[in-house]
Scaffold this active site. Structure first.
Site, PDB file in Angstrom:
ATOM      1  N   ASP A  46      37.655  -8.495 -16.827  1.00 35.84           N
ATOM      2  CA  ASP A  46      37.170  -9.650 -17.209  1.00 35.84           C
ATOM      3  C   ASP A  46      37.770 -10.547 -18.160  1.00 35.84           C
ATOM      4  O   ASP A  46      37.329 -11.113 -19.303  1.00 35.84           O
ATOM      5  CB  ASP A  46      35.777  -9.432 -17.939  1.00 35.84           C
ATOM      6  CG  ASP A  46      34.923  -8.426 -16.929  1.00 35.84           C
ATOM      7  OD1 ASP A  46      35.041  -8.799 -15.854  1.00 35.84           O
ATOM      8  OD2 ASP A  46      34.169  -7.524 -17.517  1.00 35.84           O
ATOM      9  N   GLU A 221      28.120 -15.305 -12.123  1.00 36.57           N
ATOM     10  CA  GLU A 221      28.316 -14.771 -13.238  1.00 36.57           C
ATOM     11  C   GLU A 221      29.719 -15.469 -13.959  1.00 36.57           C
ATOM     12  O   GLU A 221      30.391 -16.047 -13.364  1.00 36.57           O
ATOM     13  CB  GLU A 221      28.402 -13.255 -13.471  1.00 36.57           C
ATOM     14  CG  GLU A 221      29.234 -12.586 -12.330  1.00 36.57           C
ATOM     15  CD  GLU A 221      29.064 -11.089 -12.209  1.00 36.57           C
ATOM     16  OE1 GLU A 221      28.128 -10.392 -12.807  1.00 36.57           O
ATOM     17  OE2 GLU A 221      29.920 -10.424 -11.735  1.00 36.57           O
TER      18      GLU A 221
END
Ligand SMILES: *[C@@H]1O[C@H](CO)[C@@H](O)[C@H](O)[C@H]1NC(C)=O
Ligand SMILES: *[C@@H]1O[C@H](CO)[C@@H](O)[C@H](O)[C@H]1NC(C)=O
Ligand SMILES: *[C@@H]1O[C@H](CO)[C@@H](O)[C@H](O)[C@H]1NC(C)=O
Ligand SMILES: *[C@@H]1O[C@H](CO)[C@@H](O)[C@H](O)[C@H]1NC(C)=O
Ligand SMILES: *[C@@H]1O[C@H](CO)[C@@H](O)[C@H](O)[C@H]1NC(C)=O
Length: 353
Positions: A46, A221
């Site tokens: 991420d 997301e």
């Protein structure tokens, strides 16, 4: 169980950039650079990166750390080739004592967003307690850290908490002086991307509004908003963090939407390929001093079988062409990459690292 060591070593972060000049607009005049993915081998999921010209022309990246402590590692580079781990945002227990109470490898710190605004580094993220139901707001502890000096661990503040039944939150400062948080709403009751006005110093949030539902992939997301050429561009991850992972985009003339999907979605994915680099998604965009755009994303060297990946989810980088008022075009991810001329080699990142 494990990939042969030679294969792993052969693909780690060795870099051979072409020596040509890297000044000027870089649109095909200087020779392209060669670099090798992943740029951060090992457990660096991420990624979120920024370029801070005000801080000695330096690039900074943050990544997820789940239950590891110290948490939220920060890497710095001046040339996009030599990266140094300069420290951790979360480096003292009192900043966020609750980390010690969460169980499971999937609990802890998810998907930080790193931004630089008003001479301050801002890090917004979520401490997740994966043992609790998704509709339970106490599953999602959304938090804000800030620092003036990312090389000094003490500079990072304690966590300021804000209420949101979701995760992957990020700050955005609009041109009119308003500040927003955008995040992914819990998928049992969503899934969608939501946004609210926020006071980053107190954690007070306004009303949450749905701004985009994604393109139909599982769990939209990791939202990031960029303002460019009069448009608000919204980037998101969809498909889950496995082999269907992808990066999608939408844009609007207004921060609150309605956002229209890019007809070319997904803009980046290795789904349905036989690449060694699988699960490519969860990206962030930044530009360098020449105005050339780059993206970082998560990837797993596991392909095409996606059975064994002892290195976990790593950080990869790619060159992005972003013409004026148009959608960005991402170069597909592989091991050996060609892209814009990089900034000149500079290894003088301060601090111990
Ligand atoms: C963590 O797991 C232990 C053992 O299963 C349990 O007693 C404890 O309540 C759990 N903690 C949380 C915060 O769920
Ligand atoms: C978050 O919600 C709780 C419960 O509704 C409330 O007591 C608290 O003040 C809220 N926190 C903030 C920062 O708004
Ligand atoms: C997005 O999802 C929400 C909640 O399911 C729904 O109310 C809304 O109509 C959807 N918006 C679009 C544009 O599909
Ligand atoms: C991969 O293939 C599946 C099955 O055909 C399809 O549903 C999915 O959209 C594809 N994903 C991408 C990113 O092309
Ligand atoms: C250099 O890389 C950029 C970004 O990937 C690409 O658009 C351009 O065509 C490349 N130029 C050359 C000369 O290969």
């Amino acid at each position: 169980m494990f990939l042969p060591a030679a294969l792993i070593l052969g693909l780690t972060a060795a870099v051979s950039a072409s020596p040509g000049p890297s000044h000027g607009p870089g649109h095909g005049k200087a020779p392209n650079s060669t670099f090798y993915n992943p740029i951060f081998p090992g457990f660096y999921p991420d990624p979120s990166c920024i370029y801070a010209p005000e801080r000695d022309d330096t690039f900074f990246c943050a990544s997820s750390s789940f239950n590891a402590f110290p948490g939220i590692p920060i890497h710095a580079s001046k040339d996009l080739q030599n990266w140094k781990l300069i420290g951790h945002v979360f480096n003292r227990q009192e900043q966020l004592p609750r980390l010690a109470e969460t169980n499971r490898s999937t609990s802890g710190i998810w998907a930080p967003t790193l931004r630089y605004h008003d001479d301050t580094f801002w890090l917004v993220t979520t401490l997740v307690d994966d043992d609790r139901p998704q509709s339970d707001i106490s599953r999602w502890d959304n938090i804000i850290f800030k620092a003036k000096d990312p090389y000094n661990p003490k500079s990072w503040s304690n966590a300021v908490h804000f209420n949101f039944t979701g995760y992957d939150t990020e700050p955005f400062w609009d041109v009119d002086g308003k500040t927003y948080i955008t995040g992914a709403h819990a998928w049992q009751v969503g899934p969608y991307i939501e946004q609210a006005e926020v006071n980053l110093d107190t954690g007070a949030v306004g009303e949450w509004r749905i701004i985009w539902n994604g393109t139909g992939g599982m769990a939209p997301e990791g939202p990031h908003i960029y303002r460019k050429d009069g448009w608000y561009y919204l980037l998101a991850a969809e498909g889950g963090t496995g082999v269907n992972h992808m990066v999608t985009m939408a844009r609007s003339k207004k921060i609150g939407g309605p956002y229209e999907s890019n007809p070319s979605n997904p803009v980046l994915s290795n789904a349905n390929t036989t690449s060694l680099f699988q699960t490519v998604g969860h990206a962030d965009l930044f530009h360098d001093a020449n105005g050339n755009w780059w993206a970082v994303a998560l990837s797993t060297r596991s392909g095409p079988e996606y059975l064994h990946y002892p290195m976990g989810r790593e950080t990869v980088m790619t060159a992005v062409g972003w013409p004026k008022a148009d959608w960005p075009a991402f170069t597909p991810i592989s091991g050996k990459m060609s892209g814009w001329p990089m900034p000149p080699e500079a290894t003088d990142i301060p601090g111990v690292g």
